[in-house]
Design a protein around this motif. Structure first.
Motif, PDB file in Angstrom:
ATOM      1  N   LYS A  51       0.735  -1.082  -0.053  1.00 11.68           N
ATOM      2  CA  LYS A  51      -0.129   0.131   0.164  1.00 11.68           C
ATOM      3  C   LYS A  51       0.784   1.273   0.001  1.00 11.68           C
ATOM      4  CE  LYS A  51      -4.173   1.581   2.187  1.00 11.68           C
ATOM      5  NZ  LYS A  51      -3.940   3.155   2.663  1.00 11.68           N
ATOM      6  N   ALA A  52       1.893   1.409   1.069  1.00 10.57           N
ATOM      7  CA  ALA A  52       2.386   2.567   0.922  1.00 10.57           C
ATOM      8  C   ALA A  52       3.334   2.887  -0.100  1.00 10.57           C
ATOM      9  CB  ALA A  52       3.424   2.495   2.458  1.00 10.57           C
ATOM     10  N   LEU A  53       3.925   1.800  -0.777  1.00 10.60           N
ATOM     11  CA  LEU A  53       4.767   1.950  -1.704  1.00 10.60           C
ATOM     12  C   LEU A  53       4.022   2.495  -3.110  1.00 10.60           C
ATOM     13  CD1 LEU A  53       6.713  -1.339  -1.352  1.00 10.60           C
ATOM     14  CD2 LEU A  53       7.752   0.987  -1.395  1.00 10.60           C
ATOM     15  N   ILE A  54       2.822   1.796  -3.344  1.00 10.48           N
ATOM     16  CA  ILE A  54       1.887   2.262  -4.572  1.00 10.48           C
ATOM     17  C   ILE A  54       1.462   3.621  -4.202  1.00 10.48           C
ATOM     18  CG2 ILE A  54      -0.387   1.776  -5.497  1.00 10.48           C
ATOM     19  CD1 ILE A  54      -0.133  -1.064  -5.094  1.00 10.48           C
ATOM     20  N   GLU A  55       1.055   4.026  -3.238  1.00  9.69           N
ATOM     21  CA  GLU A  55       0.767   5.381  -2.804  1.00  9.69           C
ATOM     22  C   GLU A  55       1.965   6.347  -3.117  1.00  9.69           C
ATOM     23  OE1 GLU A  55      -1.255   5.465   0.584  1.00  9.69           O
ATOM     24  OE2 GLU A  55      -3.224   4.394   0.026  1.00  9.69           O
ATOM     25  N   ALA A  56       3.075   5.781  -2.797  1.00 13.31           N
ATOM     26  CA  ALA A  56       4.212   6.726  -2.947  1.00 13.31           C
ATOM     27  C   ALA A  56       4.892   6.766  -4.616  1.00 13.31           C
ATOM     28  CB  ALA A  56       5.443   6.489  -2.164  1.00 13.31           C
ATOM     29  N   GLY A  57       4.014   5.881  -5.396  1.00 18.85           N
ATOM     30  CA  GLY A  57       4.363   5.834  -6.804  1.00 18.85           C
ATOM     31  C   GLY A  57       5.421   4.954  -6.950  1.00 18.85           C
ATOM     32  N   GLU A  58       6.056   4.330  -5.901  1.00 20.06           N
ATOM     33  CA  GLU A  58       7.161   3.283  -6.098  1.00 20.06           C
ATOM     34  C   GLU A  58       6.869   2.076  -6.405  1.00 20.06           C
ATOM     35  OE1 GLU A  58      10.272   4.137  -5.576  1.00 20.06           O
ATOM     36  OE2 GLU A  58       9.805   6.149  -4.909  1.00 20.06           O
ATOM     37  N   LEU A  59       7.694   1.230  -7.079  1.00 22.29           N
ATOM     38  CA  LEU A  59       7.591  -0.400  -7.316  1.00 22.29           C
ATOM     39  C   LEU A  59       7.341  -1.017  -6.059  1.00 22.29           C
ATOM     40  CD1 LEU A  59       9.643  -0.951 -10.422  1.00 22.29           C
ATOM     41  CD2 LEU A  59       7.225  -0.109 -10.327  1.00 22.29           C
ATOM     42  N   VAL A  60       6.469  -1.815  -6.095  1.00 15.41           N
ATOM     43  CA  VAL A  60       6.640  -2.899  -4.794  1.00 15.41           C
ATOM     44  C   VAL A  60       7.912  -4.138  -5.030  1.00 15.41           C
ATOM     45  CG1 VAL A  60       4.380  -2.711  -4.613  1.00 15.41           C
ATOM     46  CG2 VAL A  60       4.978  -4.780  -5.590  1.00 15.41           C
ATOM     47  N   PRO A  61       8.383  -4.629  -4.118  1.00 15.85           N
ATOM     48  CA  PRO A  61       9.237  -5.511  -4.343  1.00 15.85           C
ATOM     49  C   PRO A  61       9.061  -6.772  -5.474  1.00 15.85           C
ATOM     50  CG  PRO A  61       9.112  -5.511  -1.931  1.00 15.85           C
ATOM     51  CD  PRO A  61       7.681  -4.713  -2.771  1.00 15.85           C
ATOM     52  N   ASP A  62      10.107  -7.078  -6.404  1.00 11.89           N
ATOM     53  CA  ASP A  62       9.924  -8.090  -7.433  1.00 11.89           C
ATOM     54  C   ASP A  62       9.365  -9.166  -6.828  1.00 11.89           C
ATOM     55  OD1 ASP A  62      11.213  -6.267  -8.939  1.00 11.89           O
ATOM     56  OD2 ASP A  62      12.993  -6.960  -8.885  1.00 11.89           O
ATOM     57  N   ALA A  63       9.729  -9.685  -5.728  1.00 15.98           N
ATOM     58  CA  ALA A  63       9.387 -11.217  -5.417  1.00 15.98           C
ATOM     59  C   ALA A  63       7.838 -11.234  -5.228  1.00 15.98           C
ATOM     60  CB  ALA A  63      10.194 -11.351  -3.946  1.00 15.98           C
ATOM     61  N   ILE A  64       7.139 -10.115  -4.710  1.00 15.88           N
ATOM     62  CA  ILE A  64       5.790 -10.316  -4.379  1.00 15.88           C
ATOM     63  C   ILE A  64       5.004 -10.280  -5.935  1.00 15.88           C
ATOM     64  CG2 ILE A  64       3.800  -8.538  -3.755  1.00 15.88           C
ATOM     65  CD1 ILE A  64       5.370  -7.431  -1.353  1.00 15.88           C
ATOM     66  N   VAL A  65       5.489  -9.475  -6.745  1.00 18.42           N
ATOM     67  CA  VAL A  65       4.625  -9.711  -8.058  1.00 18.42           C
ATOM     68  C   VAL A  65       5.105 -10.841  -8.532  1.00 18.42           C
ATOM     69  CG1 VAL A  65       4.068  -7.170  -8.601  1.00 18.42           C
ATOM     70  CG2 VAL A  65       6.296  -8.125  -9.195  1.00 18.42           C
ATOM     71  N   GLU A  66       6.082 -11.161  -8.637  1.00 21.76           N
ATOM     72  CA  GLU A  66       6.659 -12.579  -9.160  1.00 21.76           C
ATOM     73  C   GLU A  66       6.086 -13.738  -8.675  1.00 21.76           C
ATOM     74  OE1 GLU A  66      10.740 -12.393  -9.330  1.00 21.76           O
ATOM     75  OE2 GLU A  66      10.921 -10.637 -10.505  1.00 21.76           O
ATOM     76  N   GLY A  67       5.599 -13.696  -7.230  1.00 26.39           N
ATOM     77  CA  GLY A  67       4.887 -14.787  -6.822  1.00 26.39           C
ATOM     78  C   GLY A  67       3.579 -15.029  -7.308  1.00 26.39           C
ATOM     79  N   MET A  68       2.932 -13.511  -7.412  1.00 21.10           N
ATOM     80  CA  MET A  68       1.583 -13.676  -8.067  1.00 21.10           C
ATOM     81  C   MET A  68       1.551 -14.209  -9.574  1.00 21.10           C
ATOM     82  SD  MET A  68       0.073  -9.907  -6.353  1.00 21.10           S
ATOM     83  CE  MET A  68       0.819  -9.058  -7.868  1.00 21.10           C
ATOM     84  N   ILE A  69       2.571 -13.701 -10.268  1.00 17.41           N
ATOM     85  CA  ILE A  69       2.302 -14.207 -11.587  1.00 17.41           C
ATOM     86  C   ILE A  69       2.608 -15.494 -11.707  1.00 17.41           C
ATOM     87  CG2 ILE A  69       3.933 -14.036 -13.934  1.00 17.41           C
ATOM     88  CD1 ILE A  69       2.485 -11.611 -13.505  1.00 17.41           C
ATOM     89  N   GLU A  70       3.547 -16.190 -11.058  1.00 16.27           N
ATOM     90  CA  GLU A  70       3.849 -17.685 -11.028  1.00 16.27           C
ATOM     91  C   GLU A  70       2.738 -18.279 -10.696  1.00 16.27           C
ATOM     92  OE1 GLU A  70       7.757 -18.479  -9.436  1.00 16.27           O
ATOM     93  OE2 GLU A  70       7.660 -20.385 -10.927  1.00 16.27           O
ATOM     94  N   SER A  71       2.156 -17.967  -9.516  1.00 17.00           N
ATOM     95  CA  SER A  71       0.949 -18.784  -9.156  1.00 17.00           C
ATOM     96  C   SER A  71      -0.238 -18.654 -10.281  1.00 17.00           C
ATOM     97  CB  SER A  71       0.278 -18.424  -7.702  1.00 17.00           C
ATOM     98  OG  SER A  71      -0.767 -17.643  -7.801  1.00 17.00           O
ATOM     99  N   GLU A  72      -0.475 -17.560 -10.966  1.00 14.70           N
ATOM    100  CA  GLU A  72      -1.245 -17.500 -12.099  1.00 14.70           C
ATOM    101  C   GLU A  72      -0.944 -18.461 -13.207  1.00 14.70           C
ATOM    102  OE1 GLU A  72      -4.291 -15.405 -12.864  1.00 14.70           O
ATOM    103  OE2 GLU A  72      -4.245 -14.921 -10.698  1.00 14.70           O
ATOM    104  N   PHE A  73       0.405 -18.641 -13.575  1.00 19.55           N
ATOM    105  CA  PHE A  73       0.656 -19.290 -14.670  1.00 19.55           C
ATOM    106  C   PHE A  73       0.644 -20.769 -14.262  1.00 19.55           C
ATOM    107  CE2 PHE A  73       4.191 -16.747 -16.224  1.00 19.55           C
ATOM    108  CZ  PHE A  73       3.576 -15.547 -16.669  1.00 19.55           C
ATOM    109  N   ARG A  74       0.531 -21.113 -12.888  1.00 23.12           N
ATOM    110  CA  ARG A  74       0.462 -22.376 -12.501  1.00 23.12           C
ATOM    111  C   ARG A  74      -1.042 -22.904 -12.497  1.00 23.12           C
ATOM    112  NH1 ARG A  74       4.480 -21.694  -8.401  1.00 23.12           N
ATOM    113  NH2 ARG A  74       2.766 -21.232  -7.104  1.00 23.12           N
ATOM    114  N   THR A  75      -2.104 -21.988 -12.137  1.00 20.54           N
ATOM    115  CA  THR A  75      -3.373 -22.433 -11.991  1.00 20.54           C
ATOM    116  C   THR A  75      -4.239 -22.239 -13.265  1.00 20.54           C
ATOM    117  OG1 THR A  75      -3.609 -20.313 -11.024  1.00 20.54           O
ATOM    118  CG2 THR A  75      -3.215 -22.149  -9.425  1.00 20.54           C
TER     119      THR A  75
END
Ligand code: ADP
Length: 190
Positions: A51-75
Motif C-alpha cells: 500500500k505505502a509503496l503504491i501510494e508513493a508511486g514506487e514499485l513493490v518488491p519484485d518477489a511479491i509480483v513474481e509470486g503472484m504471476i507464477e501462481s497464475e501461470f500454474r493455476t
C-alpha cells in the motif's frame, strides 16, 4: 502457451485495451496492479506491504509480483496464453520472467507497447481519477513519481525486448477503437 506483454507508461490504456484483447485472442489478462489493489482491499499482509509503496508511486518488491504471476501461470490452463499488463516493470523482473518460463521450455511471445507522451499520461490519469477513484491517481506528486519511475526503471525494457527481437510499438494516441484496431492488426501477425 503464448505470453504477451502489454507494455507502456501509466495511463497508456493498457487496462482498457487488455480486456478486449484477452477476449479476442483467448488470453488470461493478468494485471499486477489490479492483483495488488485486491490484496489491499482484502487487508492482507501482502496488501499492507504494497500500500505505502503504491501510494508513493514506487514499485513493490519484485518477489511479491513474481509470486503472484507464477501462481497464475500454474493455476490457469484453459486459455491460449497470458496477457501480462504492468509486468515486468524493471529489468530484474524481465530476467526473472525469462527464468520462470524457461523452467517449462517456454518464452515470451511478443511485447505490444502502447506509447503516449508524458503530457498525455498526466491528462489521462487525472481523467481516470475522477472515474475510478484510485488513490494513486489523485495525488500530483504520486503521479509525477510514477512517471519518473517509469522512465528510470521500466523504459529500459524497450532495449531489453528490442535486443531480443520481441518489441512491437503502437501509437497509443487516438480513440479506444482506433487503438484497438491497430493492436489487432499487429496481434494478427504475431
Ligand atoms: P498504471 O499502469 O496506471 O501505473 P498499475 O495498476 O499497473 O497502474 O500499477 C499500479 C501500481 O502498482 C504501480 O504504480 C506500482 O506501485 C504497483 N505495481 C504494479 N505492477 C508492478 C510490478 N510489476 N512491479 C512492482 N510494482 C508494481
Amino acid at each position: 502457451m503464448k505470453y504477451f506483454i502489454l507494455f507502456g507508461p501509466p495511463g497508456a490504456g493498457k487496462g482498457t485495451q487488455a480486456t478486449s484483447m484477452a477476449e479476442r485472442y483467448n488470453l488470461r489478462h493478468i494485471s499486477t496492479g489490479e492483483l495488488l489493489r485486491k490484496e489491499i482491499a482484502a487487508g492482507s499482509e501482502l496488501g499492507l506491504q504494497a500500500k505505502a509503496l503504491i501510494e508513493a508511486g514506487e514499485l513493490v518488491p519484485d518477489a511479491i509480483v513474481e509470486g503472484m504471476i507464477e501462481s497464475e501461470f500454474r493455476t490457469v490452463k484453459d486459455v491460449a496464453g497470458f496477457l501480462l499488463d504492468g509486468f515486468p516493470r524493471n529489468t530484474a523482473q524481465a530476467r526473472d520472467l525469462d527464468t520462470i518460463l524457461a523452467k517449462t521450455g517456454e518464452e515470451v511471445t511478443a511485447v505490444v507497447s502502447l506509447m503516449i507522451p508524458d503530457e498525455t499520461i498526466k491528462e489521462r490519469i487525472r481523467h481516470r481519477a475522477a472515474i475510478e477513484g484510485r488513490g494513486d491517481d489523485a495525488n500530483e506528486s504520486t503521479i509525477a513519481n510514477r512517471i519518473a519511475t517509469y522512465h528510470e526503471k521500466t523504459e529500459p525494457l524497450i532495449t531489453y525486448y528490442t535486443t531480443g527481437g520481441k518489441y512491437n510499438e503502437i501509437d497509443g494516441l487516438g480513440t479506444i477503437d482506433e487503438v484497438h484496431d491497430k493492436i489487432c492488426r499487429l496481434m494478427d501477425t504475431l
